[in-house]
Motif scaffolding. Structure first.
Motif: not given
Lengths: 292, 312
Positions: B32-43, A159-160, A124-129, A162-167
């Motif tokens: 639940f978290a893994a798909p997002f977290v993997i993409l988040f960490v890599v990109f 695409i890759l 949570m901290g990482l994503v919000l940061a 942007f698939l997972a955005g913190p917003f």
């Protein structure tokens, strides 16, 4: 006695406009708002009118209306340049990114708001940061990464990242936090596992927020520029903003009619989405304070 | 006998309502978290770190084949940056854009929001949609349209000015007028966003406060000054930070309208980073530029956090 009901509306009038001269004051307010509106809509009208002006109109002194309306600028976009392809690229990328965010963000949002697991606080901290990190900071490493993977000038490359955005996670977590626990407990009592609870209980309640997230993600990616500018180097991978900016700063920079037509193609789908869904968009922005 | 009992009690205390199998909870949570977290960490997370590391290297076009093989040059990029007049110019221009653009955007946004929230009942939706339109449209398209509006020979603005007997300047081709033109366009594009957030803020102000102000004989301006502004303080502060962070990343407008010119008068930090990274392929140097911007943005976000904390 009869004075009481008559007096009742008076405070209401005071609330809506303190001070005196209400009607005269309101006239000024309307005048200001209408004047401002002309200024806001004017450039869009200039764009639309410019897109139907024949080329000859740009060689003489400027006029507001076209001498003879023409669709010539549009047909040049579609026949001489590859605008259908750019339109297709923009649509594919924006849709894919939207679908990705609609899948991944609610899942993490749910895990953050309603589940108990080790590592939750760190994530949570990482994503919000990263919510406010400037887009430029990830540009160069992502470009190098995509070069190594061979994804420059490909859809995955665009695409890759942007698939997972913190917003989306922020938005979803805020919403899911407010979902009553009793509702989830009841489903668990009935023997539903967490995925079932998520899919059959949480997702249906979250539909309006998902709509907001979907629309904002689509608009944000449809308009996205810096990253596709770097990642789409060959014309067949251009998105609409990249194509328009490239033509506007390159060989077509004086071709006003065609550039206005290109702007119309880029702007009109967004205007349609906005006018259809404006309530969701402005409410989503007002509650989160973020544009997506 | 007492030892296991104690241990049992301790776990029970630590997590009173946790399930008996915490590893199972972890599994479900991470599923639940893994798909997002993997993409988040890599990109996202990894690139943020990588660009920090890159800023200490001389990374260039040749290094793309073997990124790890690039040479580490310590803080040389930052030292060079400090002595680079173009970087200072870009920094100055970006701050010029922010310092003038942010207050004007927020002031007009607040003015429109106040006008809309009081006494205006007819055409409310039309006004809201109209003022918000530019916010959701592509900056590239808007910049292309405005460049045409501002065109000294073929544009609408100088045509209207000449109707008034004024000979308009060359706007984007003039080093004095280029940045103000870009600021005017940014204000036009973003005031609707400020308006929507301020409208939401205005709705939370209790009507009784205006009523009380009215009884005390306050006019419109006084009610605005002594009720609206103090009550909206948190929203104004929040909008100042959000808008500042957005404006610090100025890029599309100069890219399309001026390419940073004339005489670098509209060269922004991000524009300079783009030039160094993708025109000259000095990616190590460009990463250092990006990181300076990152630190400025982080500092502002941190200050906002502190301010909002001390406010409550």
């Amino acid at each position: 006695m009869t004075a009481i009901p008559a007096a009742a509306p008076a405070p209401a009038a005071t609330i809506s406009a303190p001070g005196s001269g209400r009607t005269a004051g309101n006239r000024w307010v309307y005048l200001l708002l209408v004047g401002g509106l002309v200024f806001m809509v004017g450039p869009f009208l200039w764009m639309l009118l410019g897109s139907i002006k024949p080329q000859a109109d740009f060689l003489t002194a400027p006029t507001i209306l076209p001498s003879v309306p023409t669709t010539d600028n549009y047909s040049r976009l579609f026949n001489q340049l590859d605008f259908p392809r750019f339109f297709f690229n923009s649509s594919v990328i924006a849709l894919a990114v939207t679908v990705g965010n609609l899948v991944f963000c609610p899942m993490l949002g749910y895990a953050l708001a309603k589940l108990r697991w080790r590592g939750k606080r760190v994530i949570m901290g990482l994503v919000l940061a990263t919510l406010m990190v400037p887009a430029g900071i990830t540009l160069i490493p992502n470009f190098i990464l995509m070069s190594k993977l061979g994804f420059v000038n490909t859809y995955p490359g665009l695409i890759l990242p942007f698939l997972a955005g913190p917003f989306g996670v922020f938005l979803m977590r805020q919403f899911m936090y407010g979902v009553p626990n009793e509702l989830l407990e009841a489903a668990r009592m009935d023997g539903a596992n967490e995925f079932r609870v998520f899919w059959s209980v949480v997702v249906p309640i979250a539909t309006p927020v998902l709509a907001t997230l979907g629309i904002l993600t689509f608009l944000g990616n449809w308009n996205s520029f810096l990253y596709p500018l770097v990642m789409a180097q060959e014309p067949q991978m251009y998105t609409l903003p990249v194509a328009l900016a490239t033509f506007a700063t390159g060989q077509y920079q004086a071709d006003h009619g065609m550039l206005m037509a290109g702007s119309v193609i880029l702007v009109v789908p967004v205007l349609i989405v906005f006018i259809l869904f404006q309530r969701w968009i402005t409410e989503g922005i007002a509650t989160t304070g973020l544009k997506g | 006998m007492t030892v296991p009992a104690l241990a049992q009690r301790r776990t029970a205390e630590a997590a009173p309502s946790a399930s008996r199998r915490p590893w199972r909870d972890d599994l479900v949570g991470w599923a639940f978290a893994a798909p997002f977290v993997i993409l988040f960490v890599v990109f996202l997370a990894f690139p943020i770190l990588a660009s920090f590391l890159l800023s200490f290297t001389s990374f260039g076009l040749r290094d793309i084949a073997n990124p790890v093989g690039t040479s580490v040059i310590g803080i040389k990029n930052y030292v060079d940056l400090f002595a680079d007049p173009k970087f200072w110019k870009a920094l100055f221009n970006t701050f010029y854009f922010v310092v003038v653009g942010v207050p004007v955007t927020l002031a007009i946004g607040l003015l429109i929001a106040t006008a809309l929230s009081r006494g205006v009942t007819r055409f409310r939706t039309a006004f809201r949609v109209g003022y918000y339109l530019p916010v959701i449209t592509s900056i590239v398209a808007i910049a292309v349209v405005w460049r045409f509006l501002l065109n000294p020979d073929a544009g609408l603005i100088n045509m209207l000015l000449s109707g008034l007997g004024i000979k308009g300047p060359a706007w984007l081709a003039d080093p004095v007028f280029a940045m103000p033109s870009i600021i005017a366009m940014a204000v036009w594009r973003n005031l609707g966003f400020a308006m929507v957030v301020f409208l939401a803020g205005l709705q939370t102000i209790p009507a009784q406060l205006y009523e009380a102000a009215g009884i005390d004989g306050a006019g419109r301006w006084q009610a605005f000054r002594y009720v609206t502004i103090p009550m909206l303080r948190p929203t104004i502060l929040f909008m100042t930070v959000i808008t500042t962070i957005g404006y610090l990343q100025l890029f599309e407008e100069p890219f399309v309208m001026t390419l940073g010119g004339p005489l670098d008068s509209t060269l922004s930090i991000t524009m300079y980073m783009y030039q160094q990274g993708f025109t000259f392929f000095h990616q190590g140097y460009a990463s250092a530029i990006a990181y300076v911007l990152f630190v400025i943005v982080a500092l502002i976000a941190f200050l906002q956090f502190k301010f909002l904390r001390s406010d409550e």
